[in-house]
Design an enzyme around this catalytic site. Structure first.
Site, PDB file in Angstrom:
ATOM      1  N   ASP A 186     -11.521  -7.836 -13.344  1.00 35.17           N
ATOM      2  CA  ASP A 186     -10.934  -7.401 -12.077  1.00 35.17           C
ATOM      3  C   ASP A 186     -11.573  -6.063 -11.676  1.00 35.17           C
ATOM      4  O   ASP A 186     -11.680  -5.156 -12.500  1.00 35.17           O
ATOM      5  CB  ASP A 186      -9.420  -7.246 -12.295  1.00 35.17           C
TER       6      ASP A 186
ATOM      7  N   SER B 185       1.446  -9.148  -5.107  1.00 33.35           N
ATOM      8  CA  SER B 185       2.758  -9.312  -5.721  1.00 33.35           C
ATOM      9  C   SER B 185       3.790  -9.343  -4.608  1.00 33.35           C
ATOM     10  O   SER B 185       3.609  -8.733  -3.559  1.00 33.35           O
ATOM     11  CB  SER B 185       3.045  -8.158  -6.688  1.00 33.35           C
TER      12      SER B 185
HETATM   13 ZN   LIG Z   1      -7.288  -5.682  -6.596  1.00 28.53          ZN
END
Ligand SMILES: [Zn+2]
Length: 342
Positions: free
Chosen positions: A83, A229
């Protein structure tokens, strides 16, 4: 089965109109939680580690935990993704460490903070694509900048400032063509972390129309939603009920993510929701049982709480039921695929 290239999961998702959650990990319990959820819902899996996670867990621990996950779940395709790689060197070291997918985030300079120029972004992304594709490894790139900071990565833009760094749909086609990246992270007004929006987001701040426009122009581009999220109130409430002090905050509603999936979003990054679930579960045990001191007393409920969140996302994103349906391709096969397509 060995870890699989992420591209095959995204391709299958695109062919069958669903999205795949990408869940961040630092440790064994988080990896186990994802695999429990994947098994329960028969889902393909993307596990991702930030630079911070790689240094926290040491690459070697992480690699062997991921190998364990694949040995224990031979019927579930699992991709391991870096990531927010901040430089080609970070991405190259991830590939050498066995990651089957990397993100070269050239939207920011190597410091992970300063918004970068178009030319810089194209150049570093091209460099990583060349290295990764020669090994069958998938590459995600980013155009535009997200708000917030995550694990030290991010321009720290406020909710308002992030609106000035959205992905420009008119530039996206050129960028993908010039870099040949497999997936494109888009900036649509979201932020990393728990504090994305001060109130329930409307279409003015959460710009799903940007995704729809990119999809209209490039129907075959796999888009990635970062900072996605949902920050459910129930999870914040548990934390605050047991001694936490988290202010009111809003994330990205599941219904908006599902709308994105209809318009080409194939990877959805979720980290905060899992952090909230874990923290709430640990707080609850320590608050109700002040004498508890065996880490398993709170790590077991924490793992279970995270697995419930992950399973719910896998169902909402539509990846549930697809683990056995993905057409398998090895890194070696992907290498030939890329060679043939150049
Ligand atoms: Zn990110």
């Amino acid at each position: 089965m060995p870890l699989v290239p992420m591209r095959i999961l995204l391709d299958h998702a695109a062919e069958n109109d669903y999205g795949v959650g990408a869940f961040n990990v630092n440790n064994m319990e988080q990896i186990q939680a994802i695999m429990i959820a994947a098994k329960e819902t028969d889902s393909p899996v993307i596990v991702q580690a930030s630079r911070g996670a790689r240094s926290y867990s040491d690459d070697n621990y992480l690699r062997h935990l991921m190998i364990a996950a694949s040995e224990l779940n031979p019927n579930i395709p699992i991709a391991m993704h870096q990531d927010h790689g901040n430089s080609p060197a970070t991405c190259i070291s991830a590939v050498e460490m066995g990651f089957t997918s990397v993100m070269m985030d050239g939207s920011l300079e190597e410091d992970g903070k300063t918004p970068a120029s178009w030319d810089y972004n194209v150049r570093v992304t091209q460099e990583v694509v060349k290295f990764a594709h020669a090994r069958g490894v998938t590459v995600e790139a980013e155009l535009g900048c997200l708000g917030g900071i995550e694990d030290g990565q991010g321009a720290g833009l406020s909710e308002e400032e992030a609106q000035n760094h959205l992905t420009d749909p008119t530039e996206a086609g050129d960028f993908v063509e010039q870099t040949n990246c497999d997936a494109l992270a888009v900036a649509i007004g979201t932020s990393h972390g728990a504090y994305k929006f001060k109130k329930k987001p409307t279409g003015k701040v959460l710009r799903m129309d940007v995704i729809a426009e990119i999809h209209r122009r490039m129907p075959n581009c796999h888009m990635v939603m970062h900072g996605s999220s949902s920050v459910p109130k129930e999870l914040i409430d548990i934390i605050n009920q047991y001694g936490g002090e988290m202010p009111e905050t809003y994330g990205v509603p599941i219904s908006d993510i599902q709308e994105g999936i209809k318009h080409g979003v194939r990877k959805i990054n979720v980290d905060t929701d899992n952090r909230l679930a874990i923290t709430g579960a640990i707080r609850k045990v320590l608050s109700l049982e002040p004498g508890a001191f065996d880490p398993r007393d709170y790590l077991k409920p924490a793992r279970l709480a995270m697995s419930k969140v992950v399973a719910a996302r896998m169902v909402s994103f539509g990846q549930a039921g697809n683990a056995g349906k993905v057409e398998m391709k090895s890194l070696e096969e992907m290498k030939s695929y890329y060679l043939a397509s150049v």
